[in-house]
Design an enzyme around this catalytic site. Sequence first.
Site, PDB file in Angstrom:
ATOM      1  N   ASP A 144       0.735  -1.114  -0.133  1.00  0.00           N
ATOM      2  CA  ASP A 144       0.229   0.010  -0.079  1.00  0.00           C
ATOM      3  C   ASP A 144       0.719   1.392   0.177  1.00  0.00           C
ATOM      4  OD1 ASP A 144       0.320   1.371   2.581  1.00  0.00           O
ATOM      5  OD2 ASP A 144      -1.509   0.775   3.231  1.00  0.00           O
ATOM      6  N   CYS A 209     -21.725   6.572   6.605  1.00  0.00           N
ATOM      7  CA  CYS A 209     -20.675   7.418   6.503  1.00  0.00           C
ATOM      8  C   CYS A 209     -20.822   8.706   7.304  1.00  0.00           C
ATOM      9  CB  CYS A 209     -20.177   7.690   5.002  1.00  0.00           C
ATOM     10  SG  CYS A 209     -18.744   8.776   4.941  1.00  0.00           S
ATOM     11  N   CYS A 253     -11.514   5.490  10.264  1.00  0.00           N
ATOM     12  CA  CYS A 253     -12.876   5.080  10.437  1.00  0.00           C
ATOM     13  C   CYS A 253     -13.198   3.951   9.898  1.00  0.00           C
ATOM     14  CB  CYS A 253     -13.564   6.580   9.753  1.00  0.00           C
ATOM     15  SG  CYS A 253     -15.421   6.341   9.827  1.00  0.00           S
TER      16      CYS A 253
END
Length: 322
Positions: A144, A209, A253
């Site tokens: 990543d 969200c 989150c």
Amino acid sequence: MSMGGDLRVPVEHPDPLAFKAWLRSEAEKAGFSAVGFASCEPFSGEETRLQAWFQAGRGALLHYLDPATLLDPRALWPQARTAMVGFFPYARPDAVPGAAPGSLKLSRYLWGPDYHMILKPRLTRLMEAAQARWPELEGRVCVDTAPLMERQLAARAGLGWQGKHTLLILGKAGSWGFLGVLLLSVALPPDAPTLTEFCGTCTACLEACPSGALESFRLDPALCLTTYSIETEAEPPAVVAAALASSRWAAGCDACQEACPWNRAPVWGDPALWGGPSPLHTLPAEDLPRGAAQWRKRIRRTALRRVRDRHWRATLARILGY
């Protein structure tokens, strides 16, 4: 007798199918719960969507992203012919952000050691073992930090599909996992790609969200809580600041993944690695470290080590209102 011929003994390569099966088996032994193989051809079908995403300014806060490199794995590493993609699970059923009384929420991927320090050595050891079997083989490990479309590679490798929350979903195995990629210089038979997404009419992740950063299959980093608690120290817009305060997500989150029905009974991570008893996850918000020395001690060898203490204090101030 002619002395002009090539007297080198030809190298005998392993059977590609057998070599691929061995690689998959060794990657699974290293902790990857699912492993697939994909070609490294350009993602030509993604070009229009990606260009539109950048032209809309979605990548402005993620300055390290380059659309030309993202679209072509060989732009990153010209020798790439095959990508081995592995899914490494990290969530645990008993490690729930915000469960401790008065605590703030830190994303599940932050509960163990820095995953780069786990995945990179394992993939490097796998590469070294592979080269012992195929001496001319070259490879590159990607976890990543490289400009690579890992989720698209994973779908091409048949691991799953990119959900409406933009993360990879492995079907019933869920989405709680890291993707590790081993780019290889040899062409191995690819796995069948995942050509269909199975989100259907579900919009649970979009509705969950906190800041409205999600549209179907598209994320706006400028509205994502993680952008401002992890990626940048820039001042968040008012809607994000309000969402930080109301949701109490202090680092990362997980709201969209918590809401996803595919995560009802996912594959779980190794309890020896993830879900450790760090005070960051258990202390009441008012008792969390604020000094630089305290912060450095708490984040040592974790994925939070790239977050400066001043960044952490600014996030705490937005959440706690001081």
